[in-house]
Design a protein around this motif. Structure first.
Motif, PDB file in Angstrom:
ATOM      1  N   ASN A  94       0.802  -1.239   0.000  1.00  0.00           N
ATOM      2  CA  ASN A  94       0.000   0.000   0.000  1.00  0.00           C
ATOM      3  C   ASN A  94       0.826   1.276   0.000  1.00  0.00           C
ATOM      4  N   LEU A  95       2.162   1.148  -0.098  1.00  0.00           N
ATOM      5  CA  LEU A  95       3.028   2.326  -0.120  1.00  0.00           C
ATOM      6  C   LEU A  95       3.462   2.598  -1.561  1.00  0.00           C
ATOM      7  N   PRO A  96       2.942   3.666  -2.176  1.00  0.00           N
ATOM      8  CA  PRO A  96       3.297   3.953  -3.574  1.00  0.00           C
ATOM      9  C   PRO A  96       4.597   4.750  -3.691  1.00  0.00           C
ATOM     10  N   PHE A  97       5.345   4.496  -4.764  1.00  0.00           N
ATOM     11  CA  PHE A  97       6.527   5.299  -5.079  1.00  0.00           C
ATOM     12  C   PHE A  97       6.795   5.188  -6.582  1.00  0.00           C
ATOM     13  N   LEU A  98       7.676   6.035  -7.089  1.00  0.00           N
ATOM     14  CA  LEU A  98       8.025   6.018  -8.512  1.00  0.00           C
ATOM     15  C   LEU A  98       9.356   5.311  -8.706  1.00  0.00           C
ATOM     16  N   LEU A  99       9.381   4.367  -9.648  1.00  0.00           N
ATOM     17  CA  LEU A  99      10.600   3.613  -9.939  1.00  0.00           C
ATOM     18  C   LEU A  99      11.023   3.908 -11.377  1.00  0.00           C
ATOM     19  N   SER A 100      12.262   4.352 -11.574  1.00  0.00           N
ATOM     20  CA  SER A 100      12.746   4.654 -12.928  1.00  0.00           C
ATOM     21  C   SER A 100      13.895   3.733 -13.314  1.00  0.00           C
ATOM     22  N   ASP A 101      13.856   3.279 -14.567  1.00  0.00           N
ATOM     23  CA  ASP A 101      14.904   2.436 -15.131  1.00  0.00           C
ATOM     24  C   ASP A 101      15.726   3.314 -16.067  1.00  0.00           C
ATOM     25  N   THR A 102      16.999   3.511 -15.756  1.00  0.00           N
ATOM     26  CA  THR A 102      17.814   4.463 -16.517  1.00  0.00           C
ATOM     27  C   THR A 102      18.774   3.744 -17.458  1.00  0.00           C
ATOM     28  N   VAL A 103      19.394   4.512 -18.360  1.00  0.00           N
ATOM     29  CA  VAL A 103      20.355   3.955 -19.310  1.00  0.00           C
ATOM     30  C   VAL A 103      21.542   3.368 -18.550  1.00  0.00           C
ATOM     31  N   GLY A 104      22.049   2.223 -19.034  1.00  0.00           N
ATOM     32  CA  GLY A 104      23.190   1.593 -18.390  1.00  0.00           C
ATOM     33  C   GLY A 104      24.479   2.353 -18.615  1.00  0.00           C
ATOM     34  N   PHE A 105      25.381   2.285 -17.653  1.00  0.00           N
ATOM     35  CA  PHE A 105      26.682   2.936 -17.786  1.00  0.00           C
ATOM     36  C   PHE A 105      27.685   1.941 -18.364  1.00  0.00           C
TER      37      PHE A 105
ATOM     38  N   HIS B   6       9.475   8.646   3.224  1.00  0.00           N
ATOM     39  CA  HIS B   6       8.114   9.174   3.202  1.00  0.00           C
ATOM     40  C   HIS B   6       7.723   9.757   4.571  1.00  0.00           C
ATOM     41  N   VAL B   7       8.042   9.025   5.622  1.00  0.00           N
ATOM     42  CA  VAL B   7       7.688   9.469   6.979  1.00  0.00           C
ATOM     43  C   VAL B   7       8.448  10.749   7.348  1.00  0.00           C
ATOM     44  N   THR B   8       9.697  10.837   6.908  1.00  0.00           N
ATOM     45  CA  THR B   8      10.481  12.057   7.161  1.00  0.00           C
ATOM     46  C   THR B   8       9.836  13.251   6.454  1.00  0.00           C
ATOM     47  N   ARG B   9       9.331  12.989   5.233  1.00  0.00           N
ATOM     48  CA  ARG B   9       8.738  14.070   4.437  1.00  0.00           C
ATOM     49  C   ARG B   9       7.343  14.421   4.930  1.00  0.00           C
ATOM     50  N   PHE B  10       6.574  13.390   5.351  1.00  0.00           N
ATOM     51  CA  PHE B  10       5.190  13.610   5.807  1.00  0.00           C
ATOM     52  C   PHE B  10       4.988  12.933   7.162  1.00  0.00           C
TER      53      PHE B  10
END
Length: 405
Positions: free
Chosen positions: A245-256, A385-389
């Motif tokens: 139930n905890l939402p967040f954004l996950l991004s897949d970036t270009v490999g180095f 999240h808890v630190t922010r809210f």
């Protein structure tokens, strides 16, 4: 029923040098990677040439004797491309091409070519085009003669194949136009990132081909393109993920990658903004690769260059199902034990001693230890999240297990 047409791979030769900065073992490793890059670009490596040189020949990079050997092999085997592991100067590239009468590429131009193949979105194509033009600009004099042949294949994709672009002024104007276009898109993307709200941002980073996209697919239950080739992912993908139930954004970036062209780092800096603006980095490592520790160092170096080395990071050692240490027989008293002989338990102990509990060992493909991975990501995202809210921390228990009790 029509038969599938077999893929025609272009014949290529690789050239590397042993010097004070790279010994024989290091050169072999670099050429292994260069061969994988060549395969990714659509080439087949027929032979490797290695020469020991303290200082590269200013005219042809390698010595005249070795160049004659390469020339003989190229002519007798109808080689389409000769690829150098290190970056050539415009003069060297021009001189070598006159001698060998085939396409001459270096690691930078090969990576740019792969990026040109892989770019899917308009934004990525613009970034790659800018990097290509900036690489080609100092090479205009000798390059256009060789482009007149219109041969196609490795290293020939992308800009610069029309006669009008032999004019340096026009190319510079094109670079300025592309930079202006990217600036406009950057502002749009910055607005998009701002509109995502207050969700915690997590970014997958790591060397190319370590399994970031596979892990992204497993965690986000999406279908991000994943393939056993270098730079399978070029466009940054962002997915909303929910764990307990905890939402967040996950991004897949270009490999180095080692020796990543500076033109690409510069033109892809907006793509790397996903890393800069992330609250948490998941540094994915292919533990089955014999030189994974050097891959970690390469990624850390690029993270430092983009000002993200101090971010909270979890090391995710992937592909534990493919890790097979070299076993030394008990009666072998001559072989020196190295890190390649470490068991998985020894690696865990090593990394736990180095970075504490910020190391995880998983197999994204076989879904091994993913429960432990989810629990740890949940805990880290919850803490942020808890630190922010602080007023709604009761919504998310401290431990993921509490959701299932």
């Amino acid at each position: 029923m029509l038969e599938k047409k077999a893929i025609a791979y272009e014949k290529a030769v690789l050239i590397g040098v042993i010097n004070q900065n790279q010994n024989e073992e290091k050169v072999k490793e670099y050429l292994d990677e260069l061969e994988f890059l060549t395969y990714t670009a659509g080439g087949e490596v027929c032979k490797r040439f290695v020469q020991r040189v303290e200082v590269p020949n200013p005219k042809t990079y390698i010595g005249s004797g070795k160049m004659e050997e390469v020339e003989k092999f190229v002519k007798s085997n109808e080689i389409g491309s000769v690829i150098f592991d290190d970056e050539l100067s415009p003069a060297q590239q021009n001189n070598i091409e006159k001698l060998l009468k085939c396409k001459i590429l270096d690691r930078t131009s090969l990576i740019l070519d792969i990026f040109a193949q892989r770019a899917q979105t308009s934004y990525a194509r613009t970034q790659v085009e800018l990097a290509q033009y900036e690489y080609l600009l100092p090479r205009l004099t000798g390059l256009w003669t060789h482009l007149e042949r219109q041969r196609g294949g490795i290293g020939m994709r992308g800009p610069g194949e029309t006669e009008i672009e032999t004019d340096r002024r026009i190319v510079r104007d094109r670079i300025a136009l592309l930079k202006k276009k990217l600036t406009k898109i950057d502002r749009q993307m910055e607005t998009q990132r701002g509109n995502r709200g207050a969700l915690v941002r997590v970014a997958l980073v790591g060397y190319t081909n370590v399994g970031k996209s596979t892990l992204m697919n497993v965690i986000s239950k999406s279908e991000v393109f994943a393939e056993n080739k270098l730079f399978a992912t070029l466009d940054t993908t962002v997915r909303k993920v929910v764990i307990g139930n905890l939402p967040f954004l996950l991004s897949d970036t270009v490999g180095f990658i080692r020796k990543l062209p500076t033109q690409l780092v510069e033109s892809f800096k907006s793509t790397l903004d996903e890393v800069r603006e992330a609250d948490l980095l998941l540094h994915v490592v292919d533990i089955s690769h014999p030189n994974f520790e050097e891959h970690i160092a390469s990624v850390n170096q690029i993270l430092d260059e983009i000002g993200s080395s101090d971010k909270k990071t979890i090391m995710v050692f992937n592909k534990i199902d493919q890790y097979h240490p070299d076993i030394i027989p008990e009666d072998d008293l001559t072989t020196e034990r190295t890190s390649s002989h470490f068991t998985m338990e020894e690696w865990k102990k090593t990394w736990f001693n180095k970075i504490g509990d910020r190391a995880l060992f998983i197999s994204a493909l076989n879904k091994e230890n993913l429960d432990e991975f989810r629990k740890r990501v949940y805990k880290e995202v919850r803490d942020i999240h808890v630190t922010r809210f602080p007023y709604n921390n009761f919504l998310y228990p401290e431990h993921l297990d509490e959701y299932h009790s």
